[in-house]
Scaffold this motif. Sequence first.
Motif, PDB file in Angstrom:
ATOM      1  N   UNK A  45      40.743  39.615  36.576  1.00 39.55           N
ATOM      2  CA  UNK A  45      40.111  40.860  36.944  1.00 39.55           C
ATOM      3  C   UNK A  45      39.181  41.222  38.145  1.00 39.55           C
ATOM      4  N   UNK A  46      39.623  42.481  38.721  1.00 42.77           N
ATOM      5  CA  UNK A  46      38.553  42.324  39.996  1.00 42.77           C
ATOM      6  C   UNK A  46      38.125  43.967  39.910  1.00 42.77           C
ATOM      7  N   UNK A  47      36.535  44.064  40.197  1.00 46.00           N
ATOM      8  CA  UNK A  47      36.105  45.323  39.978  1.00 46.00           C
ATOM      9  C   UNK A  47      35.287  45.776  41.131  1.00 46.00           C
ATOM     10  N   UNK A  71      38.401  30.784  39.931  1.00 42.65           N
ATOM     11  CA  UNK A  71      37.417  32.035  40.123  1.00 42.65           C
ATOM     12  C   UNK A  71      36.057  31.291  41.223  1.00 42.65           C
ATOM     13  N   UNK A  72      36.266  29.824  40.997  1.00 47.47           N
ATOM     14  CA  UNK A  72      35.363  29.204  41.802  1.00 47.47           C
ATOM     15  C   UNK A  72      35.842  28.984  43.656  1.00 47.47           C
ATOM     16  N   UNK A  73      37.227  29.107  43.666  1.00 48.22           N
ATOM     17  CA  UNK A  73      37.768  29.161  45.019  1.00 48.22           C
ATOM     18  C   UNK A  73      38.007  30.766  45.643  1.00 48.22           C
ATOM     19  N   UNK A  74      37.422  31.757  44.809  1.00 46.53           N
ATOM     20  CA  UNK A  74      37.515  33.090  45.448  1.00 46.53           C
ATOM     21  C   UNK A  74      37.066  32.941  46.829  1.00 46.53           C
ATOM     22  N   UNK A  75      37.964  33.634  47.905  1.00 39.00           N
ATOM     23  CA  UNK A  75      37.355  33.838  49.352  1.00 39.00           C
ATOM     24  C   UNK A  75      36.413  34.931  49.440  1.00 39.00           C
ATOM     25  N   UNK A  76      35.008  34.819  49.069  1.00 41.39           N
ATOM     26  CA  UNK A  76      34.209  35.969  49.252  1.00 41.39           C
ATOM     27  C   UNK A  76      33.622  36.402  50.432  1.00 41.39           C
ATOM     28  N   UNK A  93      27.248  42.436  48.015  1.00 40.59           N
ATOM     29  CA  UNK A  93      27.332  41.125  47.459  1.00 40.59           C
ATOM     30  C   UNK A  93      28.534  41.055  46.362  1.00 40.59           C
ATOM     31  N   UNK A  94      29.007  39.836  46.099  1.00 44.04           N
ATOM     32  CA  UNK A  94      30.098  39.656  45.326  1.00 44.04           C
ATOM     33  C   UNK A  94      29.769  38.481  44.272  1.00 44.04           C
ATOM     34  N   UNK A 100      36.474  35.123  34.091  1.00 40.20           N
ATOM     35  CA  UNK A 100      37.809  35.592  34.991  1.00 40.20           C
ATOM     36  C   UNK A 100      37.540  36.813  35.736  1.00 40.20           C
ATOM     37  N   UNK A 101      36.310  37.228  35.873  1.00 39.73           N
ATOM     38  CA  UNK A 101      36.215  38.629  36.597  1.00 39.73           C
ATOM     39  C   UNK A 101      35.298  38.581  37.875  1.00 39.73           C
ATOM     40  N   UNK A 102      35.982  39.103  39.031  1.00 41.68           N
ATOM     41  CA  UNK A 102      35.252  38.909  40.398  1.00 41.68           C
ATOM     42  C   UNK A 102      34.822  40.449  40.709  1.00 41.68           C
ATOM     43  N   UNK A 103      33.379  40.645  40.803  1.00 42.00           N
ATOM     44  CA  UNK A 103      32.793  41.900  40.903  1.00 42.00           C
ATOM     45  C   UNK A 103      32.365  42.118  42.224  1.00 42.00           C
ATOM     46  N   UNK A 104      32.966  43.298  43.148  1.00 45.46           N
ATOM     47  CA  UNK A 104      32.490  43.424  44.429  1.00 45.46           C
ATOM     48  C   UNK A 104      31.568  44.943  44.383  1.00 45.46           C
ATOM     49  N   UNK A 105      30.358  44.405  44.767  1.00 45.93           N
ATOM     50  CA  UNK A 105      29.339  45.542  45.037  1.00 45.93           C
ATOM     51  C   UNK A 105      29.298  46.200  46.396  1.00 45.93           C
TER      52      UNK A 105
END
Length: 281
Positions: A45-47, A71-76, A93-94, A100-105
Motif C-alpha cells: 500500500x502507498x498512501x 519496505x526497507x529498500x523503498x527508494x525514498x 517526509x516519507x 507493508x505501507x509507505x506513507x508520503x507526506x
Amino acid sequence: MERKRKKGGRRKLRLGAKLILALLIALILFGLAFYLTYDMLSVHNIRVEGLSGFSQEEVIALSGAKTGVHILFADTRGITAALEQSPFFKVNGIRREWPDTLVIDVLERQRAAGIAAQDSAVVIDKDGLVLEIVPLSACSVMTVKGVALLGYKIGQGIEAVSSLHAQILTELISAVENTGLDIAAIEMDNLLNIKLLTNDGITIAFGSSEAAQKKAELAKKVLDELASRGSTGGIINVSGVSDAIYTPDATPTPEPDAPDNSPDPSSPEPDNAQQSTPGAQ
C-alpha cells in the motif's frame, strides 16, 4: 608438554569450526527468515497525505513509488526528487507503516492568483512561487492586473519590476484567503487606489494596502449581508479602514410613456352617413 600443546591446538580448531558452523547456521536461518517474510514486508500500500486538489493516483504515478519492493529498500530519495520536480509539491517526509505501507507526506501548493502578462496568466501560490503559465482566458483563479514582471519561471518566485507591488500582492492574497472573499480580479495599477472585483460584480474600493486584513474583514461583512438580500453590483468603500460604505449601482430613471392617441374602443364611432329629407310629391 608436546602432547598437551597438540591437544590444545585441536581444541582451538574444534572451537573455531563450531563458531564457523554456528555463524553459517545463523546466516542460513536469517536468509530463510528474510525469504519467508519478504512478501509480508513488501510494500502493498502507498498512501499520500496532505492532498487537496490532486488525487492519490496522480501523485503516486508522479512519484514513481512502486509496490512489491521490500519496505526497507523503498527508494525514498528517488520518490522525493521525483515529486519535487513539480512546483506543486514539497515532500515533508516519507515514513514506513509496518508491515507493508509507505506513507508520503506532502505540502501541496495551491493556485492563488494569475498575474496578467499579455495574453497569459502567470499562476502563483500565496508566496509568489510560479506554479504554471496558462492562457489568460483559461485562468481559474483571480486575475491580477497592474503588476509588471521582469521575468518568471516555473518553480521560482516572480520577478516584479517593483518589489513593492510583489509584496503588496502577497499581502492582498493573504487577506483574501483568510477572510474567504470571492474575488474575480485585483486591479493594482494605482497602489493608492487598489480595487478588488467580486464574482457578483461588486467593486471593493480598497484604497492603499494599509490594514489589508481589517479592510477585507469589513468588506466580507457587507458582502455577506448583500448576499442574504440577493443584491449584486455596486461599490463597497473600505479605504477609510474604520467602516465600510456601500453604494448601490444607480437605478436608471424610466423614460415617460409616449401619449397614446389611438381611439378608445369603448367610444361610439361617429355617424358620417348623409341623412336624406323626404321630398313632397
